[in-house]
Design a protein around this motif. Sequence first.
Motif, PDB file in Angstrom:
ATOM      1  N   GLY A   1       0.626  -1.162  -0.093  1.00  0.00           N
ATOM      2  CA  GLY A   1      -0.050  -0.149  -0.018  1.00  0.00           C
ATOM      3  C   GLY A   1       0.932   1.266  -0.020  1.00  0.00           C
ATOM      4  O   GLY A   1       0.394   2.381  -0.253  1.00  0.00           O
ATOM      5  N   TRP A   2       2.057   1.020   0.424  1.00  0.00           N
ATOM      6  CA  TRP A   2       2.897   2.270   0.365  1.00  0.00           C
ATOM      7  C   TRP A   2       3.388   2.676  -1.236  1.00  0.00           C
ATOM      8  O   TRP A   2       4.213   3.737  -1.267  1.00  0.00           O
ATOM      9  CB  TRP A   2       4.139   2.120   1.519  1.00  0.00           C
ATOM     10  N   ARG A   3       3.302   1.834  -1.973  1.00  0.00           N
ATOM     11  CA  ARG A   3       3.910   2.117  -3.148  1.00  0.00           C
ATOM     12  C   ARG A   3       3.048   3.153  -4.022  1.00  0.00           C
ATOM     13  O   ARG A   3       1.962   2.898  -3.934  1.00  0.00           O
ATOM     14  CB  ARG A   3       4.107   0.857  -4.104  1.00  0.00           C
ATOM     15  N   PHE A   4       3.477   3.831  -4.998  1.00  0.00           N
ATOM     16  CA  PHE A   4       2.833   4.779  -5.740  1.00  0.00           C
ATOM     17  C   PHE A   4       2.540   4.049  -7.131  1.00  0.00           C
ATOM     18  O   PHE A   4       3.360   3.242  -7.778  1.00  0.00           O
ATOM     19  CB  PHE A   4       3.454   5.883  -6.201  1.00  0.00           C
ATOM     20  N   THR A   5       1.196   3.861  -7.536  1.00  0.00           N
ATOM     21  CA  THR A   5       1.036   3.615  -8.981  1.00  0.00           C
ATOM     22  C   THR A   5       1.330   4.255 -10.035  1.00  0.00           C
ATOM     23  O   THR A   5       1.686   5.449  -9.827  1.00  0.00           O
ATOM     24  CB  THR A   5      -0.591   3.309  -8.840  1.00  0.00           C
ATOM     25  N   LEU A   6       1.357   3.669 -11.179  1.00  0.00           N
ATOM     26  CA  LEU A   6       1.738   4.453 -12.396  1.00  0.00           C
ATOM     27  C   LEU A   6       0.857   5.809 -12.469  1.00  0.00           C
ATOM     28  O   LEU A   6       1.179   6.639 -13.025  1.00  0.00           O
ATOM     29  CB  LEU A   6       1.740   3.612 -13.663  1.00  0.00           C
ATOM     30  N   VAL A   7      -0.448   5.488 -12.446  1.00  0.00           N
ATOM     31  CA  VAL A   7      -1.217   6.532 -12.485  1.00  0.00           C
ATOM     32  C   VAL A   7      -1.059   7.878 -11.570  1.00  0.00           C
ATOM     33  O   VAL A   7      -0.780   8.978 -11.948  1.00  0.00           O
ATOM     34  CB  VAL A   7      -2.736   6.260 -12.410  1.00  0.00           C
ATOM     35  N   GLU A   8      -0.536   7.540 -10.246  1.00  0.00           N
ATOM     36  CA  GLU A   8      -0.597   8.622  -9.346  1.00  0.00           C
ATOM     37  C   GLU A   8       1.115   9.211  -9.728  1.00  0.00           C
ATOM     38  O   GLU A   8       1.008  10.483  -9.577  1.00  0.00           O
ATOM     39  CB  GLU A   8      -0.062   7.985  -7.937  1.00  0.00           C
TER      40      GLU A   8
ATOM     41  N   ALA B   1       1.166  13.246 -10.560  1.00  0.00           N
ATOM     42  CA  ALA B   1       2.282  14.182  -9.850  1.00  0.00           C
ATOM     43  C   ALA B   1       3.026  14.791 -10.749  1.00  0.00           C
ATOM     44  O   ALA B   1       3.501  16.053 -10.734  1.00  0.00           O
ATOM     45  CB  ALA B   1       2.932  13.315  -8.932  1.00  0.00           C
ATOM     46  N   MET B   2       3.610  13.933 -12.041  1.00  0.00           N
ATOM     47  CA  MET B   2       4.439  14.965 -12.881  1.00  0.00           C
ATOM     48  C   MET B   2       3.518  15.716 -13.662  1.00  0.00           C
ATOM     49  O   MET B   2       4.078  16.889 -13.932  1.00  0.00           O
ATOM     50  CB  MET B   2       4.876  13.626 -13.871  1.00  0.00           C
TER      51      MET B   2
END
Length: 305
Positions: free
Chosen positions: A9-16, A20-21
């Motif tokens: 759950g701590w990992r960022f998904t590609l969409v996130e 952010a970018m």
Amino acid sequence: MYKAQRKSGWRFTLVELLVAMSVFSLLLVLMMQFFSGAQKIWVSTEEKNNLYADARVAMDLIATFLQGTYFSQGGSGGNSAATDTHKGVPFVIENGTSEKAEIYFPTQTQMDLIENAGEIVFVTFQRGETNSTTPANDRSNELRMAILSDSPDDNASVGDFSLLFPPYNSATTGVGFANRNAAETRIKELLQDKIKEKIDSSDPDKTEYHNQCIILLDNVTAFRIIPMKTEKFKSATSTDDKGEDDLSQIPFLVEIQLSLMDKKSYELWKELKDSNAERAKEFRLQHEHTFSRTVYLGDRWSQTF
């Protein structure tokens, strides 16, 4: 099992990461636009400040010379002593209300303008020559100053600098000028020759010692010298009363009007003049800066006679 799920759950998904970018890129673009706009405003303000400073220096110089205008009680002997044209030192304003005014007058100055020159010099302020056939040689954008003095170089052309001042009495002595008008014509010829000289572009000060011609300003769009006279100085018979456009006597007041643009605007305006006259007129109204100053000369002309 619980720990493994918690770690994942701590990992960022590609969409996130993409969101952010995108947000970061948007903020970066906004910041760049902000700084770019601020830089343009700063550059524009700096150019305007430089324009105002240059105009102020030129106006100060013209006003200083005018305030030092030399006048003489003059007069000549013989039968011509009573005529106006045999009295006074030439003071000439031509095309005063046009955009290319010319002024010629004597002035007393303590400035070391010319080596081996006296305190009294003749000065002219006017725009350079207009050359419509060869645009590269057009100097109408320049406000120029030329000086005629009693230096050895000028005396070679004049003959004797003192002869340009009253009394004008060649009718009785055979030397000098017959009247003030003749001296005025010679003064204008000599100063116009200096104004028309091509100034060496490699000279950092835009002046040549022997020519005694100085470029005060570039990108000038209009230069006016408007003399103002009071009724008590007017004469019903004198040919010197030519209205406020031309003048051959020291006026009560002189209004100096100077209009100019920054270099970039002037170049764009020149291009528009050849292609779209109406658009050029609008552009000039938006980008032209006009400066004005009034110089009080008083009743010097009435004191001359």
